[in-house]
Write an enzyme that holds these catalytic residues in place. Structure first.
Site, mmCIF file in Angstrom:
data_model
loop_
_atom_site.group_PDB
_atom_site.id
_atom_site.type_symbol
_atom_site.label_atom_id
_atom_site.label_comp_id
_atom_site.label_asym_id
_atom_site.label_seq_id
_atom_site.Cartn_x
_atom_site.Cartn_y
_atom_site.Cartn_z
ATOM 1 N N ASP A 94 0.867 -1.181 0.000
ATOM 2 C CA ASP A 94 0.000 0.000 0.000
ATOM 3 C C ASP A 94 0.901 1.228 0.000
ATOM 4 O OD1 ASP A 94 -2.113 1.671 0.017
ATOM 5 O OD2 ASP A 94 -2.878 1.099 1.985
ATOM 6 N N ALA A 95 1.239 1.654 -1.212
ATOM 7 C CA ALA A 95 2.292 2.658 -1.397
ATOM 8 C C ALA A 95 1.755 3.933 -2.029
ATOM 9 C CB ALA A 95 3.394 2.069 -2.271
ATOM 10 N N LYS A 96 0.612 3.846 -2.680
ATOM 11 C CA LYS A 96 -0.040 5.000 -3.321
ATOM 12 C C LYS A 96 0.947 5.804 -4.160
ATOM 13 C CE LYS A 96 -3.823 5.011 -0.006
ATOM 14 N NZ LYS A 96 -3.401 3.987 0.993
ATOM 15 N N ARG A 97 1.698 5.092 -5.016
ATOM 16 C CA ARG A 97 2.670 5.739 -5.876
ATOM 17 C C ARG A 97 2.042 6.246 -7.174
ATOM 18 N NH1 ARG A 97 5.108 4.813 -1.433
ATOM 19 N NH2 ARG A 97 7.277 4.130 -1.390
ATOM 20 N N ASP B 99 -1.777 9.991 1.779
ATOM 21 C CA ASP B 99 -2.564 8.884 2.307
ATOM 22 C C ASP B 99 -3.506 9.456 3.371
ATOM 23 O OD1 ASP B 99 -3.317 6.228 3.288
ATOM 24 O OD2 ASP B 99 -1.507 5.519 2.315
#
Lengths: 274, 274
Positions: A94-97, B99
């Site tokens: 879960d890195a939201k890159r 996030d």
């Protein structure tokens, strides 16, 4: 891992639970701080106690990066431990890159090759050429942020472009991208009623659903509106499971919380004959 | 670092150049691969040769993460080298993070505390509560993606919400957030004509402008539309400078490319009496 393998695992375990490994050293049992690598020790105990109850683990990279090199090392040990001992479990970075093309390729290499995760979460703001480099990896999955579970989701995601909310534009547009069959989507459980509309746009894709429990979402509602004939859901719980207790029995207590969710899921799956 | 200190440094060096440290082991001079840490060896050589010509360095985290632990270590050594030897230079972690609240706080700790960068780039998709945790850090700067330099910027960023493009909504909305004085914005140079409109919304904020050179943007146009009375611009060049050559003289050749841009910038600053 293929999507079919994930579906098989869900049916076998009667669970579509994802456990979020968001390790904060201020929240884990104090006795673990004496370990050489407290973060990994914590994750290993949680994994050992819960792996039969869930089909996915989701470390959020922020919690590892905050501890610098040691954190990154703990992340590496955690994913290696999972891949060696539980290769049947789906892993989510879960890195939201998301970045311009050649840079997104480097992120994809980091998470799909170097760390060997099955999937990574990606932010859609920079559009097609920021996401397609992730989609190019075979049997790897790109979980695109659509509608998140936080209050800030209402700042931009639910605003309307040409008569359609931004998150729906993201769903529609991303369907046209190369290798879009490798897409899954983040849809927050706090907005379960939105799921019916979302399913009209992407009937077949998996949804990663955060926000059940701590953030107020309801499992029954999510299933009612979001489940499809291949289940199509991964429901994440992080704090509600991993921080169930700070006693010596923390892992067993985490397993109890996980089992409670798994049993609710088994009921739903049985009722739907899945 | 305060914004005023950055402005002073720009005026002193007659430069608002930011050098992107996007290190790809396939592109650096072959003789460096024999070094114990080729990434850091490359960065150190580039920094030693160019630090008098630029006011900022911007490592993109993707290029470090792609090399796993060794990459993260090289990033740590690079930022430490900069902070020890050139504390007057503004440092940007080009990480495009973002996030939910408690997770963004962990990212902010990673980049502002653990690695001690002056700033970090952040994606706006998740809204206010995903960005404000970064803004809470004093004398640290959050560089929000507004209008990026890639083709995918036209997928969502330039679409219209209630009569206003998404990127303008991001600019307007973010102005209302707590500690918004700590915001800067990413605006791609390939869309220089958009800068006039952008300046109407955020006259005083610094803009980080990628895409000059390799991606086709024009320095003169960016300055014409984007400069304000405190300069208000950081213009980034990565590949155009650091990969000027793969010979033994690569650092000197990088410096020549940097100097060419710095001299163009000096002319612009002199013409504007800045």
């Amino acid at each position: 891992m293929t999507t079919n393998q994930l579906v098989e695992e869900i049916k076998k375990k009667k669970s579509f639970l994802c456990i979020g490994l968001d390790v904060d050293l201020n929240k884990i049992p104090k006795h673990l701080l004496k370990e050489e690598d407290p973060i990994f020790a914590f994750n290993k105990a949680i994994i050992d106690a819960t792996h039969h109850l869930c089909v996915a683990y989701k470390p959020n990279t922020a919690f590892y990066e905050a501890y610098g090199l040691k954190g990154w090392q703990a992340l590496e040990k955690t994913i290696n431990y999972l891949n060696e001992n539980h290769p049947e479990i789906f892993t989510i970075a879960d890195a939201k890159r998301g970045d311009i093309g050649n840079t997104s390729t480097m992120y994809a290499k980091a998470f799909f090759e170097d760390l060997a995760f099955d999937s990574v979460t990606v932010a859609p703001y920079m559009g097609k050429d920021s996401v397609e480099p992730f989609l190019a990896f075979e049997n790897k999955h790109t979980i695109l942020l659509a509608l998140t579970s936080n209050q800030g989701a209402f700042d931009f995601q639910t605003k309307t472009i040409e008569g359609k909310e931004v998150y729906k534009q993201v769903l529609e547009t991303s369907k046209t991208w190369t290798n879009s069959e490798n897409l899954m989507y983040v849809v927050g459980a706090t907005k379960a009623e939105y799921l019916a509309d979302i399913r009209k746009i992407i009937p077949n894709r998996f949804l990663l659903v955060p926000g059940v429990g701590a953030q107020g979402g309801n499992l029954q509602d999510v299933c009612k509106y979001g489940m499809n004939e291949s289940v199509g859901l991964l429901i994440n719980s992080s704090r509600g499971i991993i921080y169930a207790s700070t006693d010596a029995t923390f892992a067993q207590e985490a397993a109890q919380k996980a089992e409670k969710l798994q049993q609710e899921m088994a009921e739903v799956l049985n009722a739907a004959s899945l």
